[in-house]
Design an enzyme around this catalytic site. Structure first.
Site, mmCIF file in Angstrom:
data_model
loop_
_atom_site.group_PDB
_atom_site.id
_atom_site.type_symbol
_atom_site.label_atom_id
_atom_site.label_comp_id
_atom_site.label_asym_id
_atom_site.label_seq_id
_atom_site.Cartn_x
_atom_site.Cartn_y
_atom_site.Cartn_z
ATOM 1 C CG HIS A 1 -1.795 -1.171 1.664
ATOM 2 N ND1 HIS A 1 -1.053 -2.318 2.182
ATOM 3 C CD2 HIS A 1 -3.157 -1.311 1.344
ATOM 4 C CE1 HIS A 1 -2.078 -3.018 2.511
ATOM 5 N NE2 HIS A 1 -3.194 -2.704 2.003
ATOM 6 C CG ASP B 1 1.924 -1.000 3.179
ATOM 7 O OD1 ASP B 1 0.901 -0.599 4.126
ATOM 8 O OD2 ASP B 1 1.637 -1.764 2.428
#
Ligand code: XLS
Ligand code: NI
Ligand code: NI
Length: 437
Positions: free
Chosen positions: A99, A102
């Site tokens: 993501h 992240d």
């Protein structure tokens, strides 16, 4: 460059007698049906669980240090990237999934966040080249920040919809920049907590609008990969709109998205929906939308997404039968959307988790190949439906009959002959004889 896991060597295949830090069943170079097991399975590391998840749960704080020696958020983010590529390198994993949030922390404004994100994506780009690693799929985290409390594309507030659109746009751009083979939509908060305050029709239409815009934008900037929806029935919402593969199929057909979207099927999400992993994969395959998998497993009696590493070989075998019958992976792969148990606190445990998961998926794949090559199950299924190959059955399948003709045919039958045995127990025993034989 600093080594983050000095006690861990390159993980090699050593067979069942091997030590804890070796593969027992996954031999990457083994060739099955003309391709190496590594190329069949296309393993991927999940950035979020592996590098960000620290064991925090609703009752307590983290137990696993994921700072990787960083003394502030920026340094930690950088170290995560280095540590992540070391992990992939040592495990021989070719792909990863992430993501946007992240890899780089959010800043005060969206513009600053995007700027910082670009810097970190630059680091990842370099590491990808250095280690020869590929992006299986990218995605955006449009569920963690409190602004998404009421959803992203299905929010009641148009400003949040716009914010989510901006994040999706950027996440597709970085996926294209990193040559990602897929882009995932998991509808974290795309659902409702109660119908009492929800305009379900508008929310679903808006979700359709968002995915259409995302598809159009992605294609316009040269994204040639697959878009995936990752079905999940609930958690964190009471009801999630992408409930299961069948539900998503209805949605994709309604909003005319079938040409661009496939499914990323997650094992634990299937369980939550009251299905087996194999069932979800079978429905995807039969409808031409099989794409990729998130490999994990739930705790059998827990009603939530515990994301354990998959180790149940029956489950992986049944799932792999479907993957093979779907023609295997093309752009998709086997992403470990899996995390260590909170009590697994040694730095080496992350390797042991992946080893356990990779072995179980590889063993499932090998057994599934054997079951298909054995042919007995398929031959029986074929025979079981043989009445549809000729006579009235063939006419039913071809669509060349009608109720009046079928009535006349049924009248002439007298009594319909008794059912042929389904022989379920025999076939369960055959399954065991192939698995353990
Ligand atoms: C959560 C989902 C998530 C997706 C990516 O349950 O599995 O991790 O895979 O957003
Ligand atoms: Ni999940
Ligand atoms: Ni997932």
């Amino acid at each position: 460059m600093k080594e983050f896991f000095p006690k861990v060597p390159k993980i090699e295949y050593k067979g069942v007698g091997g030590d804890a830090l070796s593969f027992k069943f996954y031999n990457p170079d083994e060739v099955i049906n003309g391709k190496t097991v590594k190329d069949h399975l296309r393993f991927a590391m999940s950035y979020w669980h592996t590098l960000c998840g620290d064991g925090t749960d609703i009752f307590g704080k983290g137990t696993q240090d994921k700072s990787f020696g960083g003394s502030n958020a920026m340094e930690t983010a950088k170290n995560k990237a280095y540590a992540g590529f070391e992990i992939m390198d040592k495990l021989g994993i070719d792909f990863f999934c992430f993501h946007d949030r992240d890899v780089a922390p959010e800043q005060a404004t969206l513009a600053e966040t995007n700027k910082v994100l670009d810097e970190y994506v630059g680091i990842i780009e370099e590491l990808m080249a250095k280690y020869n690693k590929k992006l299986l799929w990218g995605t955006t985290n449009a569920f963690g920040n409190p602004r998404f409390t009421n959803g992203a594309a299905t929010n009641c507030n148009a400003d949040v919809f716009a914010y989510a659109a901006a994040q999706i746009k950027k996440a597709i751009e970085i996926t294209v920049r990193l040559k990602g083979e897929g882009y995932v939509f998991w509808g974290g908060r795309e659902g409702y907590m109660t119908l009492l305050n929800t305009n379900l029709g508008l929310e679903l239409d808006n979700l359709g609008r968002m995915l259409t815009m995302a598809r159009d934008y992605g294609r316009s900037i040269g994204f040639k990969g697959d878009f995936y929806i990752e079905p999940k029935p609930m958690e964190p919402t009471t009801h999630q709109y992408d409930y299961d593969v069948s539900t998503v199929l209805g949605f994709l057909r309604k909003y005319d998205l079938m040409d661009d979207f496939k499914m990323n099927v997650e094992a634990n999400h299937a369980t939550l929906a009251g299905h087996t992993f194999a069932h979800e994969l079978c429905v995807a395959r039969e409808n031409g939308v099989f794409g990729s998998i998130d490999a994990n497993k739930g705790e059998t009696f827990n009603g939530w997404d515990t994301d354990n590493f998959p180790t149940d070989v029956y489950d992986t075998t049944m799932a792999m039968i479907q993957v093979i019958k779907a023609g295997g992976f093309t752009k998709g792969g086997t992403n470990f959307d899996a995390k260590l148990r909170r009590a697994s606190t040694d730095p080496e445990d992350i390797f042991k988790g992946y080893i356990a998961g990779m072995d179980a998926m590889a063993l499932g794949f090998k057994l599934a190949s054997k079951i298909i090559a054995d042919g007995r199950l398929d031959a029986f299924v074929d025979d079981r439906y043989s009445s549809f190959k000729s006579g009235i059955g063939a006419k039913i399948v071809a669509g060349t009959t009608n109720l009046a003709e079928l009535e006349k045919y049924a009248m002439d039958l007298g009594e319909v002959s008794t059912n042929k045995s389904g022989r379920q127990e025999e076939f369960e025993a055959i399954l065991n004889s192939i698995i353990f034989g």
